[in-house]
Design a protein around this motif. Structure first.
Motif, short mmCIF file in Angstrom:
data_model
loop_
_atom_site.label_atom_id
_atom_site.label_comp_id
_atom_site.label_asym_id
_atom_site.label_seq_id
_atom_site.Cartn_x
_atom_site.Cartn_y
_atom_site.Cartn_z
N THR A 1 6.15 -18.39 -10.86
CA THR A 1 5.49 -18.49 -9.56
C THR A 1 5.13 -17.12 -9.02
O THR A 1 4.03 -16.90 -8.50
N LEU A 2 6.05 -16.16 -9.13
CA LEU A 2 5.79 -14.80 -8.63
C LEU A 2 4.64 -14.15 -9.40
O LEU A 2 3.81 -13.45 -8.81
N GLU A 3 4.58 -14.37 -10.71
CA GLU A 3 3.51 -13.76 -11.49
C GLU A 3 2.16 -14.37 -11.13
O GLU A 3 1.13 -13.68 -11.08
N CYS A 4 2.14 -15.69 -10.88
CA CYS A 4 0.90 -16.33 -10.41
C CYS A 4 0.44 -15.68 -9.10
O CYS A 4 -0.73 -15.35 -8.93
N ALA A 5 1.38 -15.52 -8.17
CA ALA A 5 1.05 -14.96 -6.86
C ALA A 5 0.75 -13.47 -6.94
O ALA A 5 0.04 -12.93 -6.08
N ARG A 6 1.28 -12.78 -7.95
CA ARG A 6 0.96 -11.36 -8.12
C ARG A 6 -0.52 -11.19 -8.48
O ARG A 6 -1.21 -10.30 -7.94
N LEU A 7 -1.02 -12.05 -9.35
CA LEU A 7 -2.40 -11.93 -9.80
C LEU A 7 -3.39 -12.57 -8.84
O LEU A 7 -4.58 -12.24 -8.85
N PHE A 8 -2.92 -13.49 -8.01
CA PHE A 8 -3.81 -14.13 -7.04
C PHE A 8 -3.02 -14.35 -5.77
O PHE A 8 -2.52 -15.43 -5.50
N ILE B 1 -4.21 -0.50 10.53
CA ILE B 1 -4.27 -0.13 9.12
C ILE B 1 -4.10 -1.38 8.26
O ILE B 1 -3.10 -2.08 8.37
N ALA B 2 -5.09 -1.67 7.43
CA ALA B 2 -5.00 -2.79 6.50
C ALA B 2 -4.37 -2.30 5.19
O ALA B 2 -4.77 -1.27 4.65
N ILE B 3 -3.39 -3.04 4.70
CA ILE B 3 -2.69 -2.67 3.47
C ILE B 3 -3.00 -3.74 2.43
O ILE B 3 -2.56 -4.89 2.54
N PRO B 4 -3.79 -3.41 1.40
CA PRO B 4 -4.26 -4.41 0.42
C PRO B 4 -3.17 -4.81 -0.58
O PRO B 4 -3.00 -4.16 -1.62
N ILE B 5 -2.45 -5.87 -0.28
CA ILE B 5 -1.39 -6.34 -1.15
C ILE B 5 -1.93 -6.70 -2.54
O ILE B 5 -1.33 -6.39 -3.56
N GLY B 6 -3.09 -7.36 -2.57
CA GLY B 6 -3.65 -7.78 -3.84
C GLY B 6 -3.91 -6.61 -4.78
O GLY B 6 -3.66 -6.70 -5.99
N ALA C 1 -2.37 -3.64 -4.61
CA ALA C 1 -1.08 -3.02 -4.95
C ALA C 1 -0.39 -3.77 -6.07
O ALA C 1 0.28 -3.16 -6.92
N MET C 2 -0.55 -5.09 -6.11
CA MET C 2 0.15 -5.88 -7.13
C MET C 2 -0.56 -5.90 -8.47
O MET C 2 -0.10 -6.53 -9.42
N THR C 3 -1.70 -5.20 -8.56
CA THR C 3 -2.37 -5.05 -9.85
C THR C 3 -2.64 -3.58 -10.17
O THR C 3 -3.49 -3.26 -10.99
N ASP C 4 -1.91 -2.70 -9.52
CA ASP C 4 -2.06 -1.25 -9.71
C ASP C 4 -1.44 -0.85 -11.05
O ASP C 4 -0.23 -0.97 -11.26
N LYS C 5 -2.25 -0.34 -11.96
CA LYS C 5 -1.77 0.01 -13.30
C LYS C 5 -0.79 1.17 -13.29
O LYS C 5 0.02 1.31 -14.21
N GLU C 6 -0.86 2.02 -12.26
CA GLU C 6 0.08 3.13 -12.18
C GLU C 6 1.51 2.61 -12.00
O GLU C 6 2.47 3.26 -12.43
N GLU D 1 11.63 -7.33 -8.28
CA GLU D 1 11.94 -6.20 -7.41
C GLU D 1 10.70 -5.61 -6.74
O GLU D 1 10.78 -5.06 -5.64
N SER D 2 9.54 -5.71 -7.41
CA SER D 2 8.33 -5.05 -6.91
C SER D 2 7.33 -6.00 -6.27
O SER D 2 6.31 -5.55 -5.75
N PHE D 3 7.61 -7.29 -6.31
CA PHE D 3 6.65 -8.27 -5.78
C PHE D 3 6.44 -8.07 -4.29
O PHE D 3 7.39 -7.90 -3.52
N LEU D 4 5.17 -8.10 -3.85
CA LEU D 4 4.82 -7.81 -2.45
C LEU D 4 4.26 -9.00 -1.68
O LEU D 4 3.89 -8.87 -0.52
N GLY D 5 4.16 -10.15 -2.33
CA GLY D 5 3.52 -11.29 -1.66
C GLY D 5 4.24 -11.74 -0.41
O GLY D 5 5.44 -11.54 -0.24
N PHE D 6 3.49 -12.35 0.49
CA PHE D 6 4.02 -12.91 1.74
C PHE D 6 4.72 -11.85 2.60
O PHE D 6 5.75 -12.11 3.21
N ASN D 7 4.15 -10.64 2.62
CA ASN D 7 4.71 -9.57 3.46
C ASN D 7 6.17 -9.29 3.11
O ASN D 7 7.03 -9.19 3.98
#
Length: 263
Positions: A180-187, A218-223, A225-230, A248-254
């Motif tokens: 579920t977390l990986e689904c939400a990370r990509l979308f 300030i808008a913080i683009p979660i989408g 950040a969750m696909t940042d290759k760095e 540990e790194s998932f950012l969804g849902f604030n």
């Protein structure tokens, strides 16, 4: 509260889940994902309002009022400037707020409590209408769709997650959570969070220094950040529920990992 936790898994909630499974089995795909009285969205309207507010999901009059606000997408325009001036839903917002005010969960709410910033019950319920419309029903229904169908048509990352879904052990909570977390990370159901600057600040943008005043939104683009290759590596755009540091790194849902500020 304890009452809320009890309602999550009581007989009424189990019946709603059983009804959802039956709808999934018997309804066509378009109806299941698009209907507001049954199927995916219909379930979340009933389930969330029952668990959080104690509202009877069998009260057809109340459910019709809730569907009027929480079904479909046009009502979201009410909260977006300047579209809110055109798609104004003040009347139905007030009706839903009254439903919340009369709910069992708020029966003993005491106004003027400093712990709640001296909010009145009406102020709290008006706020809850926005939270339930924008985050509760919308976010839950979208995440359900993404996890069961996959972010495909119109998504910025197209992945058919059904290939993984069909291999999952539904008794393995850890695997289901990571899937579920990986689904939400990509979308990400929530793509942007925000903060308001408490003081003047400067930052580098495209090699130039810009200074912004106190109060800047300030808008913080979660989408992004969750696909940042760095951070995620070169396979950041690949679907991999077993990737390192996912939880540990998932950012969804604030949220950040297990630290939640929202849902």
């Amino acid at each position: 509260t304890q009452n809320t936790e009890n309602r999550e898994t009581d007989d009424v909630s189990m019946r709603l889940l059983s009804d959802l499974a039956q709808d999934y089995d018997q309804m066509g795909s378009n109806d299941f994902w698009g209907s507001y009285d049954k199927g995916n969205v219909g379930f979340w309207i009933k389930y969330l309002h029952y668990v959080l507010f104690g509202i009877n999901p069998d009260n057809t009059t109340v459910m019709a009022t809730l569907r009027e606000m929480h079904g479909g997408s046009i009502q979201l325009m009410h909260y977006l400037l300047p579209l809110g001036y055109i798609f104004n839903h003040d009347s139905i917002t007030m009706k839903v707020a009254k439903v919340y005010e009369d709910s069992p969960a708020l029966a003993d709410f005491k106004e003027g409590d400093a712990g709640y910033h001296n909010m009145t019950k009406h102020e709290l319920c008006m706020l809850m209408v926005a939270i339930m419309r924008i985050a509760g029903v919308q976010g839950s229904a979208l995440l359900s769709y993404v996890t069961m169908v996959g972010p495909q048509s119109g998504a910025y990352i197209s992945v058919d997650t059904r290939k993984v879904w069909d291999t999952l052990n539904l008794d393995d909570d850890s695997k289901l959570r990571r899937y579920t977390l990986e689904c939400a990370r990509l979308f990400a159901p929530v793509t942007v969070t925000h903060r308001v600057a408490a003081e003047k600040f400067s930052c580098q943008i495209a090699g130039k220094t810009y200074t912004f005043p106190r109060g800047t939104k300030i808008a913080i683009p979660i989408g992004l950040a969750m696909t940042d290759k760095e951070h995620w590596g070169q396979d950041a755009l690949d679907f991999n529920p077993d990737r390192e540091k996912l939880e540990e790194s998932f950012l969804g849902f604030n949220s950040v990992g297990g630290q939640h500020c929202g849902r």
